[in-house]
Design a protein around this motif. Sequence first.
Motif, PDB file in Angstrom:
ATOM      1  N   HIS A  22      -5.980  10.174   3.246  1.00  0.00           N
ATOM      2  CA  HIS A  22      -6.883  10.157   2.103  1.00  0.00           C
ATOM      3  C   HIS A  22      -7.773  11.354   1.932  1.00  0.00           C
ATOM      4  O   HIS A  22      -8.960  11.279   2.142  1.00  0.00           O
ATOM      5  N   SER A  27     -10.922  14.066  -8.325  1.00  0.00           N
ATOM      6  CA  SER A  27     -10.124  12.925  -7.878  1.00  0.00           C
ATOM      7  C   SER A  27     -10.653  11.628  -8.494  1.00  0.00           C
ATOM      8  O   SER A  27      -9.887  10.766  -8.901  1.00  0.00           O
ATOM      9  N   GLY A  28     -11.964  11.521  -8.527  1.00  0.00           N
ATOM     10  CA  GLY A  28     -12.576  10.348  -9.150  1.00  0.00           C
ATOM     11  C   GLY A  28     -12.239  10.275 -10.632  1.00  0.00           C
ATOM     12  O   GLY A  28     -11.875   9.213 -11.160  1.00  0.00           O
ATOM     13  N   ARG A  63      -0.724   6.110  -7.010  1.00  0.00           N
ATOM     14  CA  ARG A  63      -2.007   6.777  -7.252  1.00  0.00           C
ATOM     15  C   ARG A  63      -1.927   8.270  -6.974  1.00  0.00           C
ATOM     16  O   ARG A  63      -2.426   9.085  -7.747  1.00  0.00           O
ATOM     17  N   MET A  64      -1.301   8.617  -5.855  1.00  0.00           N
ATOM     18  CA  MET A  64      -1.239  10.032  -5.500  1.00  0.00           C
ATOM     19  C   MET A  64      -0.419  10.828  -6.519  1.00  0.00           C
ATOM     20  O   MET A  64      -0.808  11.917  -6.922  1.00  0.00           O
ATOM     21  N   ARG A  70       1.584   1.551  -3.610  1.00  0.00           N
ATOM     22  CA  ARG A  70       0.349   1.756  -4.378  1.00  0.00           C
ATOM     23  C   ARG A  70      -0.191   3.168  -4.154  1.00  0.00           C
ATOM     24  O   ARG A  70      -0.599   3.856  -5.086  1.00  0.00           O
ATOM     25  N   GLN A  96      -8.636   9.292 -11.050  1.00  0.00           N
ATOM     26  CA  GLN A  96      -8.443   7.865 -10.779  1.00  0.00           C
ATOM     27  C   GLN A  96      -8.837   7.020 -11.991  1.00  0.00           C
ATOM     28  O   GLN A  96      -8.102   6.133 -12.422  1.00  0.00           O
ATOM     29  N   CYS A 115      -8.127  12.350  -0.889  1.00  0.00           N
ATOM     30  CA  CYS A 115      -8.625  12.126  -2.233  1.00  0.00           C
ATOM     31  C   CYS A 115      -9.167  10.721  -2.349  1.00  0.00           C
ATOM     32  O   CYS A 115      -8.624   9.781  -1.790  1.00  0.00           O
ATOM     33  N   GLN A 116     -10.280  10.597  -3.039  1.00  0.00           N
ATOM     34  CA  GLN A 116     -11.005   9.328  -3.148  1.00  0.00           C
ATOM     35  C   GLN A 116     -10.143   8.190  -3.649  1.00  0.00           C
ATOM     36  O   GLN A 116     -10.319   7.049  -3.265  1.00  0.00           O
ATOM     37  N   GLY A 117      -9.221   8.532  -4.527  1.00  0.00           N
ATOM     38  CA  GLY A 117      -8.411   7.493  -5.145  1.00  0.00           C
ATOM     39  C   GLY A 117      -7.516   6.795  -4.143  1.00  0.00           C
ATOM     40  O   GLY A 117      -6.907   5.788  -4.452  1.00  0.00           O
ATOM     41  N   GLN A 118      -7.436   7.336  -2.953  1.00  0.00           N
ATOM     42  CA  GLN A 118      -6.470   6.802  -2.012  1.00  0.00           C
ATOM     43  C   GLN A 118      -7.034   5.775  -1.048  1.00  0.00           C
ATOM     44  O   GLN A 118      -6.431   5.443  -0.053  1.00  0.00           O
ATOM     45  N   SER A 119      -8.192   5.290  -1.336  1.00  0.00           N
ATOM     46  CA  SER A 119      -8.774   4.316  -0.425  1.00  0.00           C
ATOM     47  C   SER A 119      -7.867   3.099  -0.331  1.00  0.00           C
ATOM     48  O   SER A 119      -7.240   2.688  -1.298  1.00  0.00           O
ATOM     49  N   THR A 120      -7.777   2.537   0.862  1.00  0.00           N
ATOM     50  CA  THR A 120      -6.893   1.379   1.017  1.00  0.00           C
ATOM     51  C   THR A 120      -7.560   0.098   0.567  1.00  0.00           C
ATOM     52  O   THR A 120      -6.927  -0.935   0.505  1.00  0.00           O
ATOM     53  N   VAL A 121      -8.853   0.156   0.303  1.00  0.00           N
ATOM     54  CA  VAL A 121      -9.489  -1.043  -0.252  1.00  0.00           C
ATOM     55  C   VAL A 121      -9.102  -1.174  -1.708  1.00  0.00           C
ATOM     56  O   VAL A 121      -8.612  -0.226  -2.318  1.00  0.00           O
ATOM     57  N   ASP A 122      -9.321  -2.348  -2.244  1.00  0.00           N
ATOM     58  CA  ASP A 122      -8.964  -2.543  -3.628  1.00  0.00           C
ATOM     59  C   ASP A 122      -9.846  -1.699  -4.533  1.00  0.00           C
ATOM     60  O   ASP A 122     -10.816  -1.114  -4.106  1.00  0.00           O
ATOM     61  N   TYR A 123      -9.461  -1.717  -5.799  1.00  0.00           N
ATOM     62  CA  TYR A 123     -10.095  -0.828  -6.751  1.00  0.00           C
ATOM     63  C   TYR A 123     -11.606  -0.770  -6.659  1.00  0.00           C
ATOM     64  O   TYR A 123     -12.271  -1.786  -6.525  1.00  0.00           O
ATOM     65  N   ASP A 124     -12.102   0.416  -6.729  1.00  0.00           N
ATOM     66  CA  ASP A 124     -13.542   0.603  -6.788  1.00  0.00           C
ATOM     67  C   ASP A 124     -14.000   0.303  -8.204  1.00  0.00           C
ATOM     68  O   ASP A 124     -13.760   1.073  -9.125  1.00  0.00           O
ATOM     69  N   ASP A 147       8.308  15.112   3.516  1.00  0.00           N
ATOM     70  CA  ASP A 147       7.306  16.134   3.797  1.00  0.00           C
ATOM     71  C   ASP A 147       7.426  16.697   5.210  1.00  0.00           C
ATOM     72  O   ASP A 147       6.515  17.330   5.716  1.00  0.00           O
ATOM     73  N   GLN A 195      -2.382  10.918  -9.947  1.00  0.00           N
ATOM     74  CA  GLN A 195      -3.629  11.693  -9.870  1.00  0.00           C
ATOM     75  C   GLN A 195      -3.362  13.167  -9.602  1.00  0.00           C
ATOM     76  O   GLN A 195      -4.005  14.038 -10.185  1.00  0.00           O
ATOM     77  N   GLU A 232      -6.304   4.732 -14.433  1.00  0.00           N
ATOM     78  CA  GLU A 232      -6.535   3.312 -14.716  1.00  0.00           C
ATOM     79  C   GLU A 232      -6.488   3.047 -16.214  1.00  0.00           C
ATOM     80  O   GLU A 232      -5.942   2.058 -16.664  1.00  0.00           O
ATOM     81  N   LYS A 267       0.524  11.276   2.262  1.00  0.00           N
ATOM     82  CA  LYS A 267      -0.717  11.930   2.658  1.00  0.00           C
ATOM     83  C   LYS A 267      -1.812  10.910   2.887  1.00  0.00           C
ATOM     84  O   LYS A 267      -1.943   9.965   2.131  1.00  0.00           O
ATOM     85  N   GLU A 287       0.820  -1.210   0.000  1.00  0.00           N
ATOM     86  CA  GLU A 287       0.000   0.000   0.000  1.00  0.00           C
ATOM     87  C   GLU A 287       0.861   1.272   0.000  1.00  0.00           C
ATOM     88  O   GLU A 287       0.452   2.308  -0.525  1.00  0.00           O
TER      89      GLU A 287
END
Lengths: 256, 284, 107
Positions: free
Chosen positions: C57, A67-68, A43-44, A39, A71, C59-68, B226, A47, A75, C55, A36
Motif C-alpha cells: 500500500h 491517490s485520495g 483499485r490499483m 479488490r 479513489q 497508495c491510500q486507496g489500497q487499504s485493506t479495510v473497507d471503504y473510507d 512483476d 487509480q 468510486e 503492490k 482483496e
Amino acid sequence: MSDKEEFYEVISKSIIGVDNSKLADLVGDNYVHRIEAHRGNYRMSTQSTIISAYPIVARLVGDEYISGLAQKFVEEFPPKVATLTQYGDEFPEFLRKFAPVQKDLPWLSAVAELDRAWFFAYSAKDQVPLRVKDLQGKAALALPILAPCLVASASLLRFTVPAYSIWRTNKQDDEVKPVNLRKGAQWAVVWRKDNQINHQSLTQAEYVFLTNIEGGLSFANSYAEAVKYDKQFDLQRQFSHWLSAGLFKGDEKCAN
Amino acid sequence: MVDLSKLPLGAGLSLKPEHYDDAMVCSTDGMWFEIHPENYMVAGGPRLAWLQAFCNKFPMSFHGVGLSLGGPDRPDKEHLEQLKQLIDRFSPAMVSEHFAWSKLDNIYFADLLPPPVNDASLNRIVAHIEETQEYLGRTILIENPSLYLPVPGFEELPQIYVEAAKRSGAGLLFDLNNIAVCAANVDLSYQSWLDVVPGEMVAEVHLAGASPREIKQEVVLIDSHDAAVSELVWQILEQFIGEHGPKPVLIERDDNIPGFEELLIERDRAANIMSIIPQEITDV
Amino acid sequence: MNAPVKISIATGASLALALVAGAASADSMDKKKGGKEKCYGIALAGENGCGNLAKTHSCQGQSTVDYDVGEWKYVSKGTCADTVITDSDGNERNGMSKKQAKEAMKT
C-alpha cells in the motif's frame, strides 16, 4: 436464481465494496478475505490510470492527495469500458465540483484540463495538416476565404486562472517558476504534429480567431471576429508558427 | 484446427512502451512480441506508429484482456469493432483472449475473474467465443485463468476450459504460471491441468512471475507479472515441452519492469529449453 | 454573423498579404528545421495489463479495510517544491512547497 445473481453480482459487489455479505455462500467463510486480491487489483489499476493520465495534477498535489482524489473519482465514475486509455475524461469536471479541491485548490481542475488536452492530442487521429506548399501558388485574395478547421488533435482552452502558466512550468521547466494567481484569465491551445505535441498560450483575440476557424469560418471571417475583441489584433504574430507547426487541417474545406 | 505456423516455435516477449527503442533494434533470431490490443485502441499518434513499426519487423501476437468472454453478457460490440479494426489494419500472427470475465453492468474491473464452472456457463462462453471468431473472421486462442477464490466447481475448471475450446474451435493459450498460481491458492494441482490439456490444441504458452502477498494473515500467490519466472514454472515448461515439443512461448512482464536485457535472458532460457528437445516430438 | 461580407476590400487585401507573408516565413522555418521529427513520445497512461497488481500500500486507496467513508482527510503536499502561487490577497499560498504546503492549504 441465475449465475448472474448468484455468482457475477456477488463477486462484483464485493469487488467494488458495496456488499460482501453473500460472498461466503459462494466461496466459503474461510476464503472471503481473498476477494482483496481482486479488490486491490481493481483499485490499483483504475487509480494508477488516473494518476498517470494526470501527471501535472499529481505532481502539484503529491502522492497521497492524488491517490485520495483518484479513489474518490473511481468510486463516483467507475470505468465503463475495457480500454483504460479512454478512462478518466470526467476527472477535471470531478475536481471542479469536489468541495475540498474547490476550497483549497480552485485552479486544479483547469490544470487537469491541460493534462487531458495533452493526452487527447497524443492519441488523436493522424491528419495531414495544411502545409505551406498548399498555399503557394494560390492567388493572394483566395487565401482569406480558406476555412481549413483545426487538426483533430487540437484543443482550445480558456481559464479564469493562470492555469497554463502553472501547467507549463511544471511540465517543462527544470526550475519551476513562480506563478501569480492575480495574473487572471488565460487562453491556450494544445495540438500534435506528427509525434510532437505543441502547446502555447494565446491572447484572447487569438483564441477567438482559432475558435472561429475550428467552427468552420474562413480566415477572413475569423479575423473579423477577433478584431472585435482587439482592434490591434496582429494575426501575423502567430500565423507562420501555427502554419509550420501544423495547427490547421490539410483539407481546404472544414468537415464540420 | 488453429494455424500454428504463424508465430515462431520459439520464445517471445511482451512488449512494453519502456522497451520500444531496445526491442525495435533487437536482432535475436526468431524473436516475436505480444501486446494488449486495448492499449492501442486509440485514434492515432505515437502508440500506433510504434505498433506499425513493430508489425513491419516482427511476428506479433495480440493478446486481448477486455472482451469478458466468461461474463454473463455477449461481447461488447464496440470493443469487438475496435479489436477488429486493429486486427484488420495490422494482421497479427496470433489473436488471443481469456477464459475469464472482467465486466458486469457497465463496470470494468480491470481484472481477469474466474467464470462459474457449470454447464450454463460453458454454453455461454462457447457462444461468446464463436461470436468473437465470427466477427473477427479468424480463430482465437483462449487462456486459462488464475484462481484466488475457490469458486464452486473449481476442480472441474481445466475440463470446461478445454471443452469450451473444443466446442468453439478455438485454440489454447496455456499459461503455466496461472496453473502454478491456482495450485498455490486452491486445491487444484498443476498436474491436473497437464493431464487434461491436449498438447496439440496449445498454440501458445505463457510464462510469468507471481508474488506472494499477505491477506489477513494468509499468504496468497498473486499472478502479478512483476517478477522473474519461478523455478517451478520453468520446471513445468520443461515437462510440457518434453511431452509436446516446441511451442511459441512468451515471457510476460507487466509491472516492476526491468531493463530489456534482463527480459532477454529469461527469453533465451525458454528458447534453450526448446532447442534441446528433439524436434520430432511435436504434436503439430 | 455577416462580418465577412462587410469586410472591406482594403482589409481583405491586407489580410491576404499577412497570410502570404506568414506562409513564406513558415516555409523558411520548415526549411531551417530540416529532417523529420524523430521524437516518439510515449505516454504510459491507461495501460491495460493481464497481471494482478500485487503492490502493497504505497497508495491510500489500497487499504485493506473497507471503504473510507469518513471525511476527506488529505492535505495537498506537492512533490515539486517550487511553484509559488500568489493568491488574490497577495498571500503566498504555496501548495507545492513541502515545507509550507500543509499550513497554507488548510486555510
